[in-house]
Enzyme design. Structure first.
Site, PDB file in Angstrom:
ATOM      1  N   ASP A 218      73.010  59.955 -12.197  1.00 48.94           N
ATOM      2  CA  ASP A 218      74.100  60.057 -11.485  1.00 48.94           C
ATOM      3  C   ASP A 218      75.277  59.874 -12.139  1.00 48.94           C
ATOM      4  O   ASP A 218      75.544  58.517 -12.232  1.00 48.94           O
ATOM      5  CB  ASP A 218      74.154  59.319 -10.020  1.00 48.94           C
ATOM      6  CG  ASP A 218      75.106  59.588  -9.021  1.00 48.94           C
ATOM      7  OD1 ASP A 218      75.749  60.533  -9.273  1.00 48.94           O
ATOM      8  OD2 ASP A 218      75.480  58.986  -7.956  1.00 48.94           O
TER       9      ASP A 218
ATOM     10  N   ASP B 143      79.907  65.673 -11.973  1.00 50.09           N
ATOM     11  CA  ASP B 143      78.925  64.754 -11.242  1.00 50.09           C
ATOM     12  C   ASP B 143      77.359  65.480 -10.922  1.00 50.09           C
ATOM     13  O   ASP B 143      77.054  66.426 -10.641  1.00 50.09           O
ATOM     14  CB  ASP B 143      79.324  64.915  -9.718  1.00 50.09           C
ATOM     15  CG  ASP B 143      78.375  63.779  -8.896  1.00 50.09           C
ATOM     16  OD1 ASP B 143      77.773  62.883  -9.379  1.00 50.09           O
ATOM     17  OD2 ASP B 143      78.496  63.767  -7.571  1.00 50.09           O
TER      18      ASP B 143
END
Ligand SMILES: *[C@@H]1O[C@H](CO)[C@@H](O)[C@H](O)[C@H]1NC(C)=O
Ligand SMILES: *[C@@H]1O[C@H](CO)[C@@H](O)[C@H](O)[C@H]1NC(C)=O
Length: 464
Positions: free
Chosen positions: A107, A331
């Site tokens: 992440d 992201d």
């Protein structure tokens, strides 16, 4: 403030969950398009260039061996990234002595590293897959000889609590750094900060690595490997000069295929330079937490179709304002790209205006949350207008059609895989990032986070 990380995993999870209600999650059956269909003849050339790359990587590693444990990464390391049915990518990292390998969500939109920890780890609403139901690997603290509880006076405790640390650690006696609670939109995790050894491939041992030992989570498929910009993230702890990946196209299954995540540390003789990469600057968000931990880039325009029609985007949404709202972040933890309604509306309008050959299905759009869907009877020959994201520095991200239109098995239609909140009229000013470039749109691109030069490198590439 480390408490509220509005991680955007939640949005993607919601979407996957809502789509996965009938068995298997939707699959992308084909990606026939004029743009993606030129691979056969280049296969052998790719293979040779792969071998060249591996040779260089190996030389890199042999030339900068990493002999002693250290708190930072000297040299470089590679570790596989696996596409997962929950819509993200997973990286397995080994912690402790002897090392225990734990798969984590990769992440770039958050910074804390945490593992599901201890035998009594509990996770509510954590089944994300019909294929591979809930079996979360946990880190067994008691089996490791090297874990340490982080002390309140450690600078690492300050990573979590920032200026709040003094209020949370009153007095000067030794005491444990307080338990954390991280909010990721809908999901959350809580536990105790520890330090551990981190083992990376190539006999590299990073010692004193800051890690969350989570004992309770909600809606988390795995632990999280935070690659964001805050001090606690893996790249910052290891003082990486850069990291890069090329995300395999994912079918929302858990097949054991992978591509490499490359970490380039200090003193690496290997610059990790890849031919043909174009760079756009990484912007700092002028506001503080939480936005300063995201990787912002400057999207300058979006063009659609052969005529390269410019989508009319309100400019105040494209760059973060002094209060931190607006702008585009990259992201890996979000599945589909998210756009503020003020940007999404004009994009849909242009896309729809140029897609006249198929029947639009508004009822499915309303029910599914995808804003543009088509009923295509003859799916052997599907084509959609070209979609290009343009970034500062003349960097173009020309998306393969498979990155923005997919056949949704559950819905029986093709939809644009870019999403927005359903209310047609959003706020007139952005709140938080206006665009979150998700992993679905990053598939088959080499993406390099050049932290040393604060820039993001992009190159279209078939990831293997
Ligand atoms: C789990 O999901 C159910 C149904 O969506 C919800 O009612 C419940 O509050 C959730 N549990 C937690 C701990 O969030
Ligand atoms: C595919 O569509 C294009 C344009 O609509 C058309 O020219 C072509 O003949 C079609 N090919 C097949 C195999 O149907």
């Amino acid at each position: 403030m480390a408490y509220i990380f509005p991680c955007f995993l939640c949005l993607s999870f919601l979407l996957i969950l809502s789509l996965a209600s009938a068995s298997p999650p939707f699959t992308i059956t084909l990606s026939l398009s004029p743009i993606t269909h030129s691979l056969a003849s280049t296969n052998s050339r790719d293979h040779v260039s792969d071998i060249a790359k591996f040779t260089i990587q190996r030389a890199c590693h042999l030339k900068t061996p990493h002999k002693k444990p250290s708190p930072v990464l000297h040299g470089s390391a590679q570790t596989p990234l696996y596409p997962k049915s929950y819509g993200g990518y997973s990286v397995s990292l080994a912690f402790g002595t002897p090392p225990q390998k734990i798969p984590l969500v990769f992440d770039t939109g958050s910074s804390l590293m945490w593992v599901p920890c201890t035998k009594s780890y509990t996770c509510d609403n954590c089944t994300f897959s019909h294929i591979n139901p809930n079996k979360i690997a946990t880190f067994k603290l008691r089996r490791s000889a090297t874990f340490r509880i982080v002390d309140c006076r450690s600078p690492k405790c300050e990573w979590l609590y920032e200026s709040d640390v003094r209020a949370r650690c009153p007095g000067s006696r030794p005491q444990p750094c307080p338990t954390y609670l991280m909010q990721y939109g809908l999901g959350s995790t809580s536990g105790r900060p520890i330090t551990e050894n981190l083992d990376l491939p190539g006999n590299i041992v990073v010692e004193d690595f800051f890690l969350g030992c989570s004992v309770y989570s909600v809606q988390q498929p795995q632990g999280i490997a935070g690659f964001g910009r805050a001090p606690a993230s893996l790249p910052n702890q290891l003082k990486l000069r850069k990291f890069s990946y090329c995300l395999l196209s994912h079918n929302f299954d858990d097949k054991p295929k992978s591509s490499a995540l490359t970490l380039i540390g200090t003193k690496s003789s290997c610059a990790g330079r890849v031919h043909g990469v174009k760079y756009t600057p990484l912007l700092k968000n002028p506001s503080k937490s939480p936005y300063d931990e995201y990787y912002y880039i400057h999207l300058t325009k979006i063009t659609v179709g052969e005529s390269k029609t410019k989508v009319k985007l309100p400019s105040k949404f494209l760059v973060p304002s002094p209060n931190g709202n607006g702008g585009t972040i990259v992201d890996s933890g979000s599945t589909f790209t998210f756009m503020d309604p003020a940007l999404y509306g004009p994009l849909i309008k242009e896309m729809a205006a140029q897609t006249r050959n198929y029947k639009r299905v508004h009822d499915v759009e309303v029910q599914s949350g995808f804003g543009l869907c088509y009923d295509i009877l003859d799916a052997r020959n599907v084509s959609f207008p070209r979609l290009v994201f343009h970034f500062k520095g003349g960097v173009k991200m020309e998306l393969p059609v498979a990155n923005y239109f997919s056949f949704m098995t559950d819905l029986g239609v093709w939809c644009l895989t870019i999403v927005s909140p359903s209310s047609p009229a959003g706020p007139s000013v952005p709140v938080g990032p206006a665009i979150i470039l998700g992993n679905y749109q990053q598939q088959d691109f080499y993406i390099e986070y050049d932290l040393e030069h604060q820039r993001l490198g992009l190159k279209k590439q078939k990831c293997k």
